[in-house]
Design an enzyme around this catalytic site. Sequence first.
Site, PDB file in Angstrom:
ATOM      1  N   GLU A   1     -12.141  -8.860 -24.572  1.00 40.56           N
ATOM      2  CA  GLU A   1     -13.434  -8.193 -24.746  1.00 40.56           C
ATOM      3  C   GLU A   1     -13.365  -7.293 -25.985  1.00 40.56           C
ATOM      4  O   GLU A   1     -12.332  -6.696 -26.272  1.00 40.56           O
ATOM      5  CB  GLU A   1     -13.742  -7.350 -23.507  1.00 40.56           C
TER       6      GLU A   1
ATOM      7  N   LYS B   1     -21.583 -10.604 -19.473  1.00 40.72           N
ATOM      8  CA  LYS B   1     -21.120  -9.644 -18.462  1.00 40.72           C
ATOM      9  C   LYS B   1     -22.232  -9.352 -17.455  1.00 40.72           C
ATOM     10  O   LYS B   1     -23.345  -8.981 -17.826  1.00 40.72           O
ATOM     11  CB  LYS B   1     -20.680  -8.337 -19.144  1.00 40.72           C
TER      12      LYS B   1
ATOM     13  N   CYS C   1     -14.026  -7.336 -18.106  1.00 43.51           N
ATOM     14  CA  CYS C   1     -13.624  -5.960 -17.768  1.00 43.51           C
ATOM     15  C   CYS C   1     -13.955  -5.619 -16.309  1.00 43.51           C
ATOM     16  O   CYS C   1     -13.453  -6.252 -15.397  1.00 43.51           O
ATOM     17  CB  CYS C   1     -14.265  -4.977 -18.743  1.00 43.51           C
TER      18      CYS C   1
END
Length: 533
Positions: free
Chosen positions: A268, A332, A389
């Site tokens: 990321e 995301k 994440c």
Amino acid sequence: MLVALVSGGLLAASFEPLTWWWVTPFCVAGLAVSVAGLTPRRAWWPALVFAVAFYFPHIVWMRAVSTGAWLALAGIEALFYAALGPVLVVLMRHRAWPLWGAGAWALAETVRSSWPFSGMPWGRLGFGVMDTPVAPALAYVGATGVGFGLALASFCLAAALLRLRAGTRTTATGARAPATGPRAVVAPLATVVVLVALTGLAAVFPVRLAVSGQATVAAVQPDVPGAGNDILAGFREVTASTVRETVALAAAVDAGQVPRPDLVLWPENSTAVDPFADAETNAGIRRASEAIGVPVVVGAIVDGGPGEVLNQGLVWEPGDRTAEDVTERYTKRHPVPYGEYIPARDLLEDLGVPIGNFGDLALIPRDMVAGERTTPLQVAGIAMADAICFDVGYDDVLHDQVLGGAELLAVQTSNATFIATDQVDQQFAITRARAVEAGRWLVVASTNGITGVIAPDGSVVAEVPRRSTATLLEEVDLVEGVTPGVRVGRYAGWGALALTAAGLALGLRAGRRRVPGTMEEHDPTSPAPPHPS
């Protein structure tokens, strides 16, 4: 209050960095003991002490963002555990309260992991079992199911202790205690024995899914310049380092030193600017992908609509140049509120609230938009589930993609802000738990730690030290099929809600007096027991 304080503090110690996992059942039992015999109104206070003692130390790493963010987030999450106090008191009016209490604990974990906004999944009991005998059970019942089982065992221990204590007290006063004392603890302790036996069976007979093939994957860790905690300050160097590592890997492949990977995973924020709008970044990615000759999964910040931005994993094929070329993307799904977007920004602006005057909020000029993809990426003929994440902490992200046929798991992450804190270790433990839960190999690419390759049993096959620049190259199995843990995870929250509702209904109906801590019914019209003169 003292029992609650110690229990909450020790529960925080059961997670990283101390990982005192063996204290977990006693800590959760301590919450029940601390509220036993209180009214629902008074039970709020020891439960709040427990919550503060647990959650504030658990996510103290949020101070790397700001002290205000830490206090606000920990305070909100603590309220969910504080609410368990009054709920437990009502549930404890029924003999089977450990079952209902475990449902309430699992429900609290489920709700706070999704609300308000996107919730906060850190601190779930199921994420604290790696490197313990309980870990294999993740593949059978999922993280929520493991949390439920641990809470059930904990509350059974509390019930046994409370019944023993009640038996001692009633004997001293001459009162009758038909279900207190040593005989009354048989049922709760027998339940604990059964749970331990089931956990042992999960370890002896682990879930094994069919292997459909093999793939060689590379994961790049570029490192972050300077202190390593400000990726935006040196974002071009991060991209350049990632490109250099990939080109160096290509040179080693061409020299016959290592096999050519099937795909390369970048972390990321491997580019913090839109690679389709920034010529320098675009050229670097093209150079790397053409050198290695295989798809590169780029972690990129991509411009969205007006005032919007996307955090994406882009499957960049050799020869791709424009946004139209890159068709396989994962966005995301759980951006961080007040970190990556400002909830209700339009409403606040319409009300005249000066967002730019609120310190760090001024650093969020655009809102990150949540993605909706539930199917795996197609990378070099491999169905790969991606998570970015904090996404890894949410059940729906990887579960949906595994149910959609993912053969391999990947996590692209940038923990640079927290690189000097325990957040990095906590997230890596969650990531390992996801590998076990899904029964699949998992590859992690991080900007400066922790990059690694994880086997389906949760073992770390390869790992890059923090604050270093390196590339991992590993052969992994591609897996098909779905574990019971992933299937159960889709309905575990609803099951916890049903158990809690049933327990509350039974507890609210119980209007007759009971001996404190015994869950035994007494007729309020019966004569009072005699007292010694």
